[in-house]
Design an enzyme around this catalytic site. Structure first.
Site, PDB file in Angstrom:
ATOM      1  N   HIS A   1      -1.256   5.688   6.638  1.00 23.50           N
ATOM      2  CA  HIS A   1      -0.594   5.704   5.339  1.00 23.50           C
ATOM      3  C   HIS A   1      -0.180   7.131   4.984  1.00 23.50           C
ATOM      4  CE1 HIS A   1      -2.595   1.742   4.823  1.00 23.50           C
ATOM      5  NE2 HIS A   1      -1.528   1.485   4.095  1.00 23.50           N
TER       6      HIS A   1
ATOM      7  N   SER B   1       0.801  -1.221   0.000  1.00 22.27           N
ATOM      8  CA  SER B   1       0.000   0.000   0.000  1.00 22.27           C
ATOM      9  C   SER B   1       0.832   1.270   0.000  1.00 22.27           C
ATOM     10  CB  SER B   1      -0.917  -0.001   1.233  1.00 22.27           C
ATOM     11  OG  SER B   1      -0.164  -0.173   2.428  1.00 22.27           O
TER      12      SER B   1
END
Length: 269
Positions: free
Chosen positions: A251, A45
């Site tokens: 993230h 990711s």
């Protein structure tokens, strides 16, 4: 008469050519073209760009972002670009599903992988709930996996990358610290939990760097670049927990991709 005039003109031309050899051209030569690069971006990711937004709808399950650092780098450097990084990918997933574009013509490969293998999603899900003991136990289990299972999985993947792209320069990118331990956050994780999570990231990066170096790859350490931009800093490049969009939690934002990862890849490549 005509022949002498031709000889005279030819002599004048040769003199002019000789003179130019010493005086140099009147205009600068054209700049050499940049080397064309065939670039393949693999990984999880953090390479796909989860958290940066503007996702490619055809790759909905992978959350590949047009703001991810591989896309930004390829736009100005690559002659061909393959983007197979995917949200949640582990080393086994990259090995089984992402290596198709690699071949003998591949010049550059970038990859981040190992976080999903180590169960960081489960760790963070545990740590955001009340209970320091449960958080620290989850971190300990993750570190045990990093030492016991991850190195061999990385070796298999790195060997496969080298076999399929024998001439490629491979850049392995690590992970940033999640937290500024004594930062601006009010409430949330205790400083002990934040420190343990950061230390686990250090451990993970150490394992990845060791295996990458053993295979002749370049390890790019993002921790320094992200210093001062962790969660709880005044200018974070990482998302904290987002209850309405859990996938993007923990993230890099678009700024983290463009200002953190992109310059690092540019320098390493």
């Amino acid at each position: 008469m005509r022949r002498s005039r031709i000889v005279s003109c030819a002599s004048a031309f040769l003199v002019a050519v000789a003179a130019s050899a010493f005086t140099g051209p009147a205009t600068a030569p054209a700049a050499p073209r940049a080397t064309a690069l065939d670039y393949v971006a693999l990984g999880d990711s953090y390479s796909a760009g989860v958290g940066a937004g503007d996702y490619v709808t055809s790759d909905a399950a992978c959350f590949r972002s047009s703001r991810a650092y591989p896309v930004l780098w390829a736009a100005t450097h690559a002659s061909s670009f393959s983007f197979t990084a995917c949200n949640g990918a582990r080393t086994t997933d990259v090995l089984a599903e992402q290596l198709g574009p690699l071949d003998a013509r591949t010049d550059l490969v970038s990859i981040s992988v190992g976080g999903s293998d180590s169960g960081y999603g489960r760790v963070m899900a545990t740590c955001v709930l009340p209970g320091t003991s449960a958080c620290l136990s989850a971190v300990t289990r993750a570190r045990s996996y990093m030492d016991g299972v991850l190195p061999a999985n990385l070796d298999r993947l790195y060997s496969a990358i080298r076999a399929k792209a024998p001439g490629a320069h491979v850049v392995v990118l690590g992970y940033p610290h999640f937290y500024q331990v004594r930062g601006t956050c009010q409430g949330g994780l205790h400083s002990e939990e934040r420190s343990a999570l950061n230390a686990a990231v250090d451990h993970l990066n150490g394992v990845i760097a060791g295996r990458a170096t053993a295979h002749g790859f370049t390890f790019a350490d993002v921790r320094t670049v992200f210093t001062g931009h962790e969660i709880c800093s005044s200018s974070p490049w990482l998302r904290s927990v987002e209850w309405l969009n859990l996938t993007e939690s923990y993230h890099p934002t678009a700024s983290g991709q463009a200002l953190g990862y992109l310059p690092l890849l540019t320098s390493a490549a």
